[in-house]
Design a protein around this motif. Structure first.
Motif: not given
Length: 128
Positions: A78-95
């Motif tokens: 939850n401490r990550r300051s850039i929500p977009h970056a968190r979304k990209l990290v979460d989507m990486w396995p699918q990509v």
């Protein structure tokens, strides 16, 4: 030297219009802001993966309970300051999975567009 006769600069003709006089400074400010945001995100990220690894290793047999690590793991996520970056990290396995095949298929306006992701060498080897 005697004063120049003939043409002299009047200041009426400018190379860069007044509205765009600071465009390079604006670009530099944007890049600096991007780097600062990335730096803050980078400082916030390292604990979460370390806690996640500790959490996984603690779940092994004969290990101590992991209940005390779970709050730390959530806090790091939850401490990550850039929500977009968190979304990209979460989507990486699918990509990664979508680009690992022989073709990349995307559907746009009810039409499938296929892009070839691999080729074959003369010896028949698959080249990504």
């Amino acid at each position: 030297m005697p004063p120049a006769e003939g043409k002299a600069a009047t200041g009426k003709t400018v190379i860069v219009p007044a509205a765009r006089a600071r465009y390079l400074a604006e670009i530099a400010d944007t890049v600096r802001g991007y780097h600062q945001a990335g730096g803050r995100a980078g400082q916030a990220d390292p604990p979460a993966p370390a806690v996640a690894r500790g959490h996984r290793s603690a779940e092994q047999p004969k290990a101590k309970p992991t209940a005390d690590l779970q709050p730390l793991l959530e806090q790091g996520r939850n401490r990550r300051s850039i929500p977009h970056a968190r979304k990209l990290v979460d989507m990486w396995p699918q990509v990664k999975e979508s680009y690992s095949g022989d073709e990349y298929v995307v559907k746009i306006r009810d039409k499938e567009i296929r892009t070839k992701l691999t080729s074959r060498s003369l010896s028949g080897s698959r080249i990504p």
